[in-house]
Design a protein around this motif. Sequence first.
Motif, PDB file in Angstrom:
ATOM      1  N   ALA A   1       0.842  -1.189   0.000  1.00  0.00           N
ATOM      2  CA  ALA A   1       0.000   0.000   0.000  1.00  0.00           C
ATOM      3  C   ALA A   1       0.881   1.243   0.000  1.00  0.00           C
ATOM      4  CB  ALA A   1      -0.907  -0.016   1.228  1.00  0.00           C
TER       5      ALA A   1
ATOM      6  N   MET B   1      -3.280  -3.712  -6.398  1.00  0.00           N
ATOM      7  CA  MET B   1      -3.962  -3.555  -5.116  1.00  0.00           C
ATOM      8  C   MET B   1      -5.164  -4.499  -5.076  1.00  0.00           C
ATOM      9  SD  MET B   1      -4.117  -2.601  -2.145  1.00  0.00           S
ATOM     10  CE  MET B   1      -2.471  -1.932  -2.301  1.00  0.00           C
TER      11      MET B   1
ATOM     12  N   THR C   1      -6.841   1.757  -3.038  1.00  0.00           N
ATOM     13  CA  THR C   1      -6.450   0.970  -1.861  1.00  0.00           C
ATOM     14  C   THR C   1      -7.448   1.174  -0.726  1.00  0.00           C
ATOM     15  OG1 THR C   1      -4.144   1.185  -2.524  1.00  0.00           O
ATOM     16  CG2 THR C   1      -4.549   0.561  -0.233  1.00  0.00           C
TER      17      THR C   1
ATOM     18  N   GLY D   1      -8.887  -2.243  -1.337  1.00  0.00           N
ATOM     19  CA  GLY D   1      -7.946  -3.014  -0.518  1.00  0.00           C
ATOM     20  C   GLY D   1      -8.433  -3.140   0.915  1.00  0.00           C
ATOM     21  N   SER D   2      -8.791  -1.990   1.500  1.00  0.00           N
ATOM     22  CA  SER D   2      -9.259  -1.975   2.893  1.00  0.00           C
ATOM     23  C   SER D   2     -10.746  -2.306   2.991  1.00  0.00           C
ATOM     24  CB  SER D   2      -9.044  -0.581   3.499  1.00  0.00           C
ATOM     25  OG  SER D   2      -7.702  -0.196   3.407  1.00  0.00           O
TER      26      SER D   2
HETATM   27  O1  LIG Z   1      -4.188  -1.990   6.072  1.00  0.00           O
HETATM   28  C1  LIG Z   1      -3.379  -1.893   5.163  1.00  0.00           C
HETATM   29  O2  LIG Z   1      -2.459  -1.070   5.216  1.00  0.00           O
HETATM   30  C2  LIG Z   1      -3.485  -2.786   3.964  1.00  0.00           C
HETATM   31  C3  LIG Z   1      -3.697  -2.013   2.709  1.00  0.00           C
HETATM   32  C4  LIG Z   1      -5.065  -2.356   2.228  1.00  0.00           C
HETATM   33  C5  LIG Z   1      -5.533  -3.355   3.164  1.00  0.00           C
HETATM   34  N1  LIG Z   1      -4.649  -3.621   4.075  1.00  0.00           N
END
Ligand SMILES: O=C(O)[C@@H]1CCC=N1
Length: 269
Positions: A92, A113, A162, A166-167
């Motif tokens: 990330a 990502m 992200t 991602g999150s």
């Molecule tokens: O929490 C995080 O930094 C990583 C990036 C996206 C999901 N998990």
Amino acid sequence: MWPANVLFIGCGNMGGAMLAGWLRGGVAAERFTVYDPFLEAAPEGVELLRELPEGRVFDLLILGVKPQMLDGVAGALTALAGRDTVVLSMLAGVEMASLSLRFPDARGLVRVMPNLSAALGKSPMGVAAMGLDHEARECVMAWLAPLGAPEWVDESLFDAVTALAGSGPAYVYRFIDALAQGGAALGLDPEQSLRLALATVDGAAALASGSDVGPGELARRVSSPGGSTLAGLSVLDAGDALGALVLGTLTAARDRNVELGAMARAAGK
Ligand SMILES: O=C(O)[C@@H]1CCC=N1
Ligand SMILES: NC(=O)C1=CN([C@@H]2O[C@H](COP(=O)(O)OP(=O)(O)OC[C@H]3O[C@@H](n4cnc5c(N)ncnc54)[C@H](OP(=O)(O)O)[C@@H]3O)[C@@H](O)[C@H]2O)C=CC1
């Protein structure tokens, strides 16, 4: 078929989910090597190394460590990131310019990502690449396809992707918990409430994914005129509190990605 052999550097929650997704998609375990000093075990057939391999060339090097660990591993990877090797990062925040400073000899760079749904072949994926021609970029997309739905994204938008994709699962899990706890507070058995919440989110997401109308219209179809859903939505929608909360959540996550990227940029100077 590219990549013939793949080396993971770090294979925890996210790297492990991607590896599981490729194995589930039918990629032979023998194509994978994992370097991770701490991982207890790798999936059957996957080579697990406690030391970095010497004198071997991998088509693809996948960086699966935390962004803050980049410089803990990059120096030792110089020999492995040579002109026949593409370096793919899931880190990330960390920009390709920062990766290129650490891996100047690599054949090319890919930033992806994903999220944990990669294990089921259901991850959205933002993808950006540097130094790869059209054919190589097509190969990258074909390689990522078993993990879900890769799509090219301008790198300037990666921190936002992200935050959302991602999150995002973490935010959905919080909502599932809130549904389950709400149901329990109304008298349902907590385990039954969680089951109902999970099945509701699963079915609603599947329906929305396959629908030719948007989520707003689907919500309208759930809401009978003068009925109970509208009574609930009048609370959920009041003052756009949910929208503001989600925007604040994504903004905080995006901003942290920007910070992680700046840290990697500063450390690379
Ligand atoms: O929490 C995080 O930094 C990583 C990036 C996206 C999901 N998990
Ligand atoms: N988790 C997610 O949903 C997502 C994560 N990402 C990105 O994926 C990357 C990994 O995150 P995540 O999987 O959550 O983190 P994890 O901590 O679960 O995975 C990192 C792995 O690397 C191992 N490791 C630590 N030091 C080294 C080293 N020197 N050499 C090799 N391996 C090492 C860790 O071991 P140990 O645990 O023992 O330290 C761990 O197994 C991050 O860059 C993150 O930004 C991107 C999208 C989603």
